[in-house]
Design an enzyme around this catalytic site. Structure first.
Site, short mmCIF file in Angstrom:
data_model
loop_
_atom_site.label_atom_id
_atom_site.label_comp_id
_atom_site.label_asym_id
_atom_site.label_seq_id
_atom_site.Cartn_x
_atom_site.Cartn_y
_atom_site.Cartn_z
N TRP A 70 -12.14 6.12 -5.40
CA TRP A 70 -11.49 7.26 -6.07
C TRP A 70 -12.36 7.79 -7.22
O TRP A 70 -12.91 6.99 -7.98
CB TRP A 70 -10.12 6.84 -6.61
CG TRP A 70 -9.39 7.94 -7.32
CD1 TRP A 70 -9.12 9.19 -6.84
CD2 TRP A 70 -8.82 7.89 -8.64
NE1 TRP A 70 -8.42 9.91 -7.77
CE2 TRP A 70 -8.23 9.15 -8.88
CE3 TRP A 70 -8.75 6.91 -9.62
CZ2 TRP A 70 -7.57 9.44 -10.09
CZ3 TRP A 70 -8.09 7.20 -10.83
CH2 TRP A 70 -7.51 8.47 -11.04
N ASP A 90 -11.62 0.27 -0.18
CA ASP A 90 -10.44 1.13 -0.21
C ASP A 90 -10.83 2.61 -0.30
O ASP A 90 -11.75 2.98 -1.03
CB ASP A 90 -9.59 0.76 -1.43
CG ASP A 90 -8.27 1.52 -1.44
OD1 ASP A 90 -7.48 1.33 -0.49
OD2 ASP A 90 -8.04 2.29 -2.38
N TYR A 92 -9.16 11.66 -1.31
CA TYR A 92 -10.26 11.50 -2.27
C TYR A 92 -11.37 12.50 -1.94
O TYR A 92 -11.94 12.48 -0.85
CB TYR A 92 -10.82 10.07 -2.27
CG TYR A 92 -9.83 9.01 -2.74
CD1 TYR A 92 -8.62 9.34 -3.34
CD2 TYR A 92 -10.12 7.66 -2.61
CE1 TYR A 92 -7.73 8.36 -3.78
CE2 TYR A 92 -9.24 6.67 -3.04
CZ TYR A 92 -8.04 7.05 -3.62
OH TYR A 92 -7.16 6.08 -4.05
N SER A 97 2.12 2.75 -1.19
CA SER A 97 1.49 2.83 -2.51
C SER A 97 2.42 3.55 -3.47
O SER A 97 2.81 4.69 -3.21
CB SER A 97 0.14 3.56 -2.42
OG SER A 97 -0.46 3.62 -3.69
N LYS A 124 -14.81 1.69 -23.90
CA LYS A 124 -15.76 2.80 -24.00
C LYS A 124 -15.16 4.03 -24.68
O LYS A 124 -15.89 4.92 -25.10
CB LYS A 124 -16.32 3.16 -22.61
CG LYS A 124 -15.34 3.83 -21.68
CD LYS A 124 -15.82 3.78 -20.22
CE LYS A 124 -17.07 4.59 -19.98
NZ LYS A 124 -17.54 4.43 -18.57
N ARG A 161 -15.60 9.02 -16.93
CA ARG A 161 -14.61 9.64 -16.03
C ARG A 161 -13.83 10.74 -16.74
O ARG A 161 -13.59 11.80 -16.16
CB ARG A 161 -13.65 8.57 -15.50
CG ARG A 161 -12.55 9.14 -14.64
CD ARG A 161 -11.66 8.08 -14.04
NE ARG A 161 -12.36 7.29 -13.04
CZ ARG A 161 -11.80 6.32 -12.32
NH1 ARG A 161 -10.52 6.04 -12.48
NH2 ARG A 161 -12.50 5.64 -11.44
N GLY A 197 -13.40 -0.12 -9.47
CA GLY A 197 -14.04 1.19 -9.37
C GLY A 197 -15.31 1.13 -10.18
O GLY A 197 -15.36 0.42 -11.19
N ASN A 207 -18.65 -6.08 -13.41
CA ASN A 207 -17.25 -6.30 -13.07
C ASN A 207 -17.06 -7.47 -12.10
O ASN A 207 -16.08 -8.22 -12.19
CB ASN A 207 -16.64 -5.01 -12.50
CG ASN A 207 -16.67 -3.88 -13.52
OD1 ASN A 207 -17.00 -4.11 -14.69
ND2 ASN A 207 -16.33 -2.69 -13.11
P1 NDP Z 1 -10.75 1.27 -12.93
O1 NDP Z 1 -9.54 1.38 -13.76
O2 NDP Z 1 -11.44 -0.03 -12.90
O3 NDP Z 1 -11.74 2.43 -13.38
C1 NDP Z 1 -13.03 2.51 -12.84
C2 NDP Z 1 -13.89 3.42 -13.70
O4 NDP Z 1 -14.08 2.85 -15.00
C3 NDP Z 1 -15.31 3.56 -13.12
O5 NDP Z 1 -15.38 4.53 -12.11
C4 NDP Z 1 -16.12 3.87 -14.35
O6 NDP Z 1 -15.93 5.24 -14.67
C5 NDP Z 1 -15.44 3.00 -15.41
N1 NDP Z 1 -16.03 1.64 -15.45
C6 NDP Z 1 -15.91 0.67 -14.50
N2 NDP Z 1 -16.55 -0.44 -14.88
C7 NDP Z 1 -17.09 -0.19 -16.08
C8 NDP Z 1 -17.87 -0.96 -16.96
N3 NDP Z 1 -18.19 -2.22 -16.68
N4 NDP Z 1 -18.26 -0.40 -18.13
C9 NDP Z 1 -17.92 0.88 -18.43
N5 NDP Z 1 -17.20 1.68 -17.62
C10 NDP Z 1 -16.78 1.14 -16.45
O7 NDP Z 1 -10.43 1.56 -11.40
P2 NDP Z 1 -10.10 2.94 -10.63
O8 NDP Z 1 -9.19 3.80 -11.42
O9 NDP Z 1 -11.37 3.52 -10.16
O10 NDP Z 1 -9.29 2.37 -9.40
C11 NDP Z 1 -9.94 1.47 -8.48
C12 NDP Z 1 -9.61 1.88 -7.06
O11 NDP Z 1 -8.21 1.80 -6.85
C13 NDP Z 1 -9.96 3.33 -6.68
O12 NDP Z 1 -11.31 3.49 -6.36
C14 NDP Z 1 -9.06 3.54 -5.49
O13 NDP Z 1 -9.63 2.93 -4.34
C15 NDP Z 1 -7.81 2.77 -5.91
N6 NDP Z 1 -6.80 3.68 -6.51
C16 NDP Z 1 -5.63 3.86 -5.83
C17 NDP Z 1 -4.65 4.69 -6.31
C18 NDP Z 1 -3.39 4.86 -5.55
O14 NDP Z 1 -2.60 5.76 -5.86
N7 NDP Z 1 -3.14 4.04 -4.55
C19 NDP Z 1 -4.83 5.45 -7.57
C20 NDP Z 1 -6.09 5.16 -8.23
C21 NDP Z 1 -7.02 4.30 -7.70
P3 NDP Z 1 -16.99 6.11 -15.54
O15 NDP Z 1 -18.32 5.41 -15.52
O16 NDP Z 1 -17.03 7.43 -14.86
O17 NDP Z 1 -16.38 6.20 -16.90
#
Ligand code: NDP
Length: 327
Positions: free
Chosen positions: A28, A56, A61, A161, A227, A237, A293, A303
Site C-alpha cells: 500500500w 499482501d 492500490y 478486512s 520520524k 508518506r 510496509g 524492520n
Molecule cells: P506501516 O504502518 O508500517 O507504515 C509503513 C511506512 O512507514 C513505510 O512505507 C515508510 O513510509 C515508513 N517506514 C517503514 N519503516 C520505516 C523505518 N524503519 N524508518 C522510517 N520510516 C519507516 O505499514 P503500512 O501502513 O504500509 O501497512 C502495511 C501493509 O498493510 C500495507 O502495505 C498493506 O499491504 C496493508 N494495509 C492494509 C489495509 C487494509 O485496509 N486492509 C490498510 C493499510 C495497509 P515513508 O518512508 O514513505 O515515510
C-alpha cells in the site's frame, strides 16, 4: 561481531492449516507511488531472503498498478509458486459505476477476482479478502460468492478486512449453516496506538471460530518510528501527493508525546522504535502475521530486525508500554 538475526517464525493463519511468516510485506502507498521495477524487486527479494512468505496487495492500490508491479517483479525474480503466499483484496473496485465500486455483490466479486489474477499474472491467489463490509449486499450473497471463488480454485482461503466482530461471526455462521468455505482471517489495523478492536472487540472470535489476523500499519504509517516528532520529512508518506490527509494524525501532539516515551523504551532495549513497535504486534499470539510496509529496502532490513526484539518484551517491558499507550 554482529550477532546473527533471529530466524523467521511461521504461524498458522488462525485455525486454517496455512502457515505464514510472522513478518510479511505489503504494497500500500509504496508500489506504484514510491517503488516500482528494481526498487520493488529489491524489497520483495530482501523480504523473501529473510524468510517472509506472505505478500499482501489489493486491487485498489495505485488503481491496480500495485498488483501489476508485484506480479511482474515476482515473475522476474523467478520465485517458485509454492515458496510464497499472496493475497489481494476487493471492494472499492477500479472501474467505477454501478456494480463495480464499493460493493461485495456476486457480479462484482466474480469479475474482480479475474481482474486481480490478470494483473498479478497468476492462476490463483492464496488469500482473497473482502476489503470492507458492504451494507448494501445481503451477507448471504457475499458469503456464497466468496465460497464459490474458493471452490473454483481462483483463491484458496478467504477473509475480511475491517469488518465488525458481529459481521465476521454472521458470515462464518452462514458458511457453517450451508457447508460453505468459511472466512479464516481478518485484516485489521493494529499497532501501539490502535489496539482495541484486536484485543477487545474480536476477543471471542479467536477461540469460537478460529479467526486468524494479518494486521496492518504496525507503525501507524511511520508515526511510531519517531520520524514525525519534530516535522514532516519531505520524503515521508505524509508528504506524498494524495496522502495529505495523514498529516493531522502523524503530527498529533498527544500521539507524538507517547512516541517520544516509546523511543526511550526502545533505547533501553537496544532496538529502534520501529523494531519495538513491530515486535510488540508480533508478541500478541493472536496475530498470525504483521504486514510490514517500506518505501526503501533499508527500512525493510531494519524492520525485519524486529524478530530479534520479540523475546525482549517481558512482563516489565509490556507493563511500561501499557502505561505509556493505555490499554
Ligand atoms: P506501516 O504502518 O508500517 O507504515 C509503513 C511506512 O512507514 C513505510 O512505507 C515508510 O513510509 C515508513 N517506514 C517503514 N519503516 C520505516 C523505518 N524503519 N524508518 C522510517 N520510516 C519507516 O505499514 P503500512 O501502513 O504500509 O501497512 C502495511 C501493509 O498493510 C500495507 O502495505 C498493506 O499491504 C496493508 N494495509 C492494509 C489495509 C487494509 O485496509 N486492509 C490498510 C493499510 C495497509 P515513508 O518512508 O514513505 O515515510
Amino acid at each position: 561481531m554482529a550477532s546473527k538475526p533471529a530466524k523467521m517464525q511461521y504461524r498458522r493463519l488462525g485455525r486454517s492449516g496455512l502457515k505464514v511468516s510472522v513478518l510479511s510485506f505489503g504494497s500500500w502507498v509504496t508500489f506504484g507511488g514510491q517503488l516500482e521495477g528494481e526498487g520493488a524487486e529489491a524489497c520483495l527479494q530482501a523480504a523473501h531472503d529473510a524468510g517472509v512468505n506472505f505478500f499482501d496487495n489489493a486491487e485498489a492500490y495505485a488503481g491496480g498498478e500495485s498488483e501489476r508491479i508485484m506480479g511482474e517483479a515476482i515473475a522476474r525474480l523467478g520465485w517458485e509458486r509454492y515458496s510464497y503466499v499472496i493475497s489481494t483484496k476487493v471492494f472499492w473496485g477500479i472501474h467505477g459505476g454501478p456494480n463495480m465500486a464499493n460493493t461485495l455483490n456476486r457480479k462484482f466479486l466474480m469479475q474482480a477476482i479475474d481482474g486481480s489474477l490478470e494483473r498479478l499474472g497468476l492462476d490463483f491467489v492464496d488469500v482473497l479478502y473482502c476489503h470492507r463490509a458492504d451494507p448494501n449486499t445481503p451477507l448471504e450473497e457475499t458469503v456464497w460468492a466468496m465460497s464459490d471463488i474458493i471452490t473454483s480454485g481462483k483463491a484458496l482461503y478467504w477473509g475480511t478486512s475491517e469488518w465488525t466482530a458481529d459481521e465476521i461471526r454472521a458470515a462464518w455462521e452462514i458458511a457453517e449453516r450451508h457447508h460453505l468455505h468459511k472466512p479464516v482471517v481478518e485484516q485489521p489495523e493494529y499497532n501501539l496506538l490502535h489496539r482495541r478492536r484486536v484485543e477487545r472487540e474480536y476477543a471471542r472470535l479467536y477461540d469460537d471460530i478460529g479467526l486468524g489476523l494479518t494486521i496492518w500499519s504496525p507503525l501507524a504509517s511511520g508515526l511510531l518510528t519517531g520520524k514525525y516528532l519534530d516535522s514532516v520529512p519531505q520524503d515521508s508518506r505524509a508528504s506524498q501527493p494524495g496522502y495529505e490527509w495523514l498529516k493531522p494524525s502523524v503530527t498529533d501532539p498527544a500521539a507524538n508525546e507517547k512516541v517520544r516515551r516509546l523511543v526511550g523504551v526502545a533505547a533501553d532495549l537496544d532496538c529502534s522504535p520501529a523494531q519495538l513497535a513491530i515486535a510488540w504486534c508480533a508478541h500478541n499470539p493472536r496475530v498470525s502475521t504483521v504486514i510490514l510496509g517500506a518505501s526503501r529496502v533499508e527500512q525493510l532490513h531494519e524492520n525485519l530486525g524486529a524478530l530479534d526484539v520479540i523475546a525482549r518484551l517481558d512482563d516489565d517491558v509490556l507493563a511500561r508500554i501499557d502505561e505509556i499507550v493505555g490499554r
